[in-house]
Design an enzyme around this catalytic site. Structure first.
Site, PDB file in Angstrom:
ATOM      1  N   CYS A 136      46.329  44.053 -13.571  1.00 28.76           N
ATOM      2  CA  CYS A 136      47.110  44.853 -12.623  1.00 28.76           C
ATOM      3  C   CYS A 136      48.159  45.682 -13.362  1.00 28.76           C
ATOM      4  O   CYS A 136      49.220  45.170 -13.726  1.00 28.76           O
ATOM      5  CB  CYS A 136      47.766  43.951 -11.587  1.00 28.76           C
ATOM      6  SG  CYS A 136      48.767  44.848 -10.389  1.00 28.76           S
ATOM      7  N   CYS A 139      51.506  45.960 -11.595  1.00 30.83           N
ATOM      8  CA  CYS A 139      52.360  44.764 -11.726  1.00 30.83           C
ATOM      9  C   CYS A 139      52.981  44.684 -13.117  1.00 30.83           C
ATOM     10  O   CYS A 139      54.165  44.388 -13.262  1.00 30.83           O
ATOM     11  CB  CYS A 139      51.559  43.482 -11.509  1.00 30.83           C
ATOM     12  SG  CYS A 139      50.387  43.505 -10.171  1.00 30.83           S
ATOM     13  N   ASP A 140      52.184  44.898 -14.143  1.00 29.59           N
ATOM     14  CA  ASP A 140      52.607  44.546 -15.502  1.00 29.59           C
ATOM     15  C   ASP A 140      52.816  45.731 -16.442  1.00 29.59           C
ATOM     16  O   ASP A 140      53.310  45.549 -17.557  1.00 29.59           O
ATOM     17  CB  ASP A 140      51.558  43.613 -16.138  1.00 29.59           C
ATOM     18  CG  ASP A 140      51.427  42.305 -15.364  1.00 29.59           C
ATOM     19  OD1 ASP A 140      52.441  41.862 -14.786  1.00 29.59           O
ATOM     20  OD2 ASP A 140      50.330  41.731 -15.329  1.00 29.59           O
TER      21      ASP A 140
END
Ligand code: NDP
Length: 312
Positions: A136, A139-140
């Protein structure tokens, strides 16, 4: 081999399931939530969550799920561990069989079993999970500012992830197994405008290497041909974008789903093809797949279940 009866059974312990549990408890449905094989869901495989409103300094994914669990329990949700092995939707109340032999009889069911990101199956993917390997970018990606990263896949998701990462990272490689991208033309055009994205066609990842954290990937180009070439690609981040698989095996032949296996809902409601059965989160969302969306649809599913019971 106990049998418990509830007005609302919730399957899945990610943001969708726990939000549904919070709303259903507060609506006096006394829900039973069954956490599956990955308590907390996909957020527990990421490091910090920085895009969920209300956490200005970010929050550890596992901690966030622990907080949601505590919040659901505070209002009386009965949270249980276990795997559901069978569901009977042909009788009312619906019967959910658990792997310990117990049965839950439920007037309504909220399915929030999520989706599982596909991984390549390399031995080191798990070792570097959260230490360089991610599925992701939203997300990261932030953790890879001014670093070198690679995205695996040639579909729209991979292109979106690469485009997003290119605004943060110094260099983005796309590892594409075919000599072309599967992504839409408009997406491909966008890639052309980014100087720091390089597409490695005809390439597959053989393995990952590094110490505590990821340091690179071993790549094979034109595998199995006269032109075969192996090389090391030094990278700090390795992002999988080869698709997700919805966790719907249990519902095959019982609830309508699309060709990919995502549950169909009668949007904007969360109603599935079975009366009194609702779906929330990634299990019915092939597009957005973000915790905030999952939480929002969990709220809607609980409200739909409550209304269904009032009208029944
Ligand atoms: P796709 O199935 O479209 O693409 C998956 C990609 O991963 C393909 O390039 C595929 O390669 C590659 N792949 C699969 N398995 C492997 C493997 N083992 N090793 C290497 N590569 C592999 O999935 P997406 O998640 O990209 O998209 C899903 C759906 O969502 C699509 O319909 C897409 O159009 C849509 N979508 C739309 C967006 C938008 O319009 N903004 C954004 C994101 C998704 P190969 O091509 O060789 O099979």
């Amino acid at each position: 081999m106990a049998t418990t009866t509830t007005r609302c059974a919730i399957i899945g312990g990610g943001p969708a399931g726990f939000t549904a549990a919070i709303y259903a408890s507060r609506a006096n449905l006394a829900p039973i939530l069954i956490e599956g094989p990955q308590p907390g869901g996909q957020l527990t495989t990421t490091t910090d969550v920085e895009n969920f409103p209300g956490y200005p300094d970010g929050v550890n994914g596992t901690q966030m799920m622990e907080d949601m669990r505590t919040q659901a329990k505070r209002f009386g949700a009965d949270v249980r561990m276990g795997l559901i092995t069978d569901i009977d939707f042909t009788r009312r109340p619906y019967a959910l069989k658990l792997d310990n032999g117990d049965t839950i009889e439920a007037a309504t069911v909220i399915i929030a079993t999520g989706a599982t990101a596909r991984y390549l199956g390399l031995p080191d993917e798990e070792k570097f999970m959260g230490m360089g390997v991610s599925a992701c970018a939203t997300c990261d990606g932030f953790f890879y500012r001014k670093r070198r990263v690679a995205v695996v896949g040639g579909g729209d998701t991979a292109c979106e992830e690469a485009l997003y990462l290119s605004t943060l990272a110094e260099k983005v490689y796309m590892i594409v197994r075919k000599p072309f991208l599967r992504a839409s033309k408009v997406m491909q055009k966008r890639l052309e405008d980014r100087e720091n994205i390089e597409i490695l066609y005809n390439c597959n990842t053989v393995s990952l290497y590094g110490g505590e954290v990821l340091e690179g990937a071993q790549i094979v180009e034109h595998a199995g041909t006269d032109q075969e070439r192996r090389f090391d690609l030094p990278i700090d981040g390795f992002f999988l974008a080869i698709g997700h698989t919805p966790n719907t095996n249990l519902f095959k032949g019982k609830i309508d789903m699309d060709a990919e296996g995502y549950l169909k809902v009668n949007a904007p409601s969360t109603a599935t093809s079975v009366e009194g059965v609702f779906a929330a989160g990634d299990v019915c969302d092939p597009i957005y797949q973000q915790a905030i969306n999952a939480a929002a649809s969990g709220c809607r599913a609980a409200m739909d279940a409550e209304r269904f019971l009032l009208e029944a």
